[in-house]
Design an enzyme around this catalytic site. Structure first.
Site: not given
Length: 455
Positions: A89, A91, A122, A154-155, A420
């Site tokens: 992903h 995003d 990520d 996705e996030e 994150h």
């Protein structure tokens, strides 16, 4: 002994850094309230161009039901070769507190041998892993059929790609699916994530009075809603801290890699002298047993609170569900437990917020055998199996739609990446090793002869 492919991947690492520099510069947060949508669109367009150059064909964007753009493409393999789907992903999470970043979050910066920037691990590091593996093999020599999907939201967890699987399954159908959005249990330890915990989130509300009343005049006999909630929440754990909900098995055992307590304390940042919870091994508690967390409480704050008996309060409770337990049954058990444990006849309501099923990979097929051999060749040590606490709903959707496909979760992330969080980073050695492992996997898997002409 290192092969020609080892040297080829190593020689591509300067280009990998250039790719990641460009990718991190895109502020691809898939929330138009925070970042203009053009940032995600520009990222998707870059992926179309980059993967076309790397040898994939029919690269294009597909608008999903949540408004995000998935990037898809493919490359046919030799006759009879298996088909592999590569997922990632593009995003990213917002940078959060930019003051906490030591370097600009959207500018790839090297420090102490690591590459820092939002999305560096990520999941843009995994995008670069894919690109490097494909370039190392060369478009003329792809040993397997390939499909590619890069998710754009996705996030945000808005489910656009999951719906696309049902709408256009031909984009995803494959013999093996590499979900590259995880990583190694520890640096330099090749890992496949084979277990994902499911999720049950509820909001429990407790009411005792028509309204707040003076604690001096009525406190004592008058039932305190906050005290009742505290008792209610305390009933979800035993004296050792293990989650204890009637109807849920709390004695599961993890069969994969062990998680030493000292390593867990360091990874989780547990304060000195604070006891770890549960009666089993760390891996048991993390990946094989239900685990409850109180995420938040609505009640009078300390600052500004009055001398009054609280009349109504509520809490957000999250229950992580291990494979082997149905999340709908876990929701029913949690709801019944909360209602039955209410003290003093207080009024309790439980509202469901979210439910997600756990995932367990099947690891006894030819794709996992090929992946193990590739990881061993790339890292010089055997691959281990680990679990993960987070849920990836896409895995269950893919497993349901394509029950014979082998699904493996791998990637460049490891605990030091701080995904994150501020100061996210990636170790370029992991990108190199995982790109090599992916390229070797394709060659190993092709040699098994497990292709299906229907793909």
């Amino acid at each position: 002994m290192e092969s020609k492919l080892h040297y080829t991947v190593r020689g591509l690492m300067p280009r990998a850094r250039s790719d990641l520099t460009r990718l991190v510069a895109f502020q691809s947060v898939a929330d138009p309230q925070q970042v203009p949508p053009q940032e995600c669109r520009a990222t998707a367009e870059w992926l179309v161009s980059a993967f076309t150059e790397a040898g994939l064909g029919e690269m294009r964007t597909v608008r999903t039901s949540d408004g995000s753009d998935a990037v898809v493409g493919n490359a046919p393999g030799p006759d009879g070769a298996p088909t592999v789907l590569l997922y990632c992903h593009y995003d990213v999470q917002p940078p959060l507190d930019e003051q906490a970043w030591r370097t600009p979050p959207f500018e790839l910066t090297e420090r102490d041998g690591r590459w820092y920037g939002r999305g560096s691990a990520d999941c843009k590091g995994n995008i670069v892993m894919h690109l490097t593996a494909l370039r190392a093999l060369g478009a003329a020599d792809f040993p397997v059929g390939l499909k590619f999907v890069a998710e754009g939201s996705e996030e945000q967890g808005t489910g656009g790609l999951e719906e696309l699987v049902a709408q256009q399954p031909e984009l995803f159908a494959a013999d093996a699916i590499l979900v590259c959005d995880t990583g190694n249990f520890a640096p330099r330890l090749p890992t496949a994530t084979t277990s994902l915990r499911g999720l049950v989130n509820v909001v429990v509300s407790v009411s005792t009075l028509n309204g707040e009343i003076h604690s001096g005049m009525f406190g004592g006999p008058a039932p305190d809603a906050l005290a009742a909630l505290v008792r209610l929440l305390d009933s979800l754990r035993d004296a050792e801290g293990s989650t204890t909900i009637k109807g849920l098995d709390a004695g599961g055992r993890w069969q994969g890699v062990a998680y030493p307590a000292a390593q867990f304390r360091a990874d989780a940042g547990v304060l000195d002298d604070v006891t770890l919870l549960g009666s089993g091994e760390i891996a048991d508690e993390l990946w094989a047993r239900p685990a409850v967390t109180v995420l938040g409480i609505d009640c009078p704050p300390v600052v500004g609170s009055a001398a009054a008996v609280p009349a109504s309060v509520r809490a957000r409770v999250s229950l992580r569900v291990p494979p082997g337990v149905n999340s709908d049954k876990a929701l029913a058990a949690l709801t019944e437990h909360l209602q039955a444990a209410a003290p003093w006849g207080v009024k309790v309501s439980v509202d469901t917020e979210a439910v997600g099923q756990p995932f367990q990979a099947k690891t006894d097929g030819p794709a996992y055998a090929a992946l193990g051999a590739a990881m061993r060749a790339a890292y010089g040590t055997d691959m281990v199996f680990a679990g993960q606490g987070g849920s990836i709903p896409l895995c269950n959707v893919l497993s349901t739609m394509f029950p014979t496909a082998e699904i493996a979760l791998i990637g460049v992330e490891e605990p030091h990446c701080l995904i994150h969080a501020p100061n996210e980073s990636v170790d370029p050695v992991e990108i190199e090793h995982m790109a090599l492992a992916e390229a070797l996997f394709m060659k190993e898997y092709a040699a098994t002869g497990h292709g299906r002409s229907s793909r």
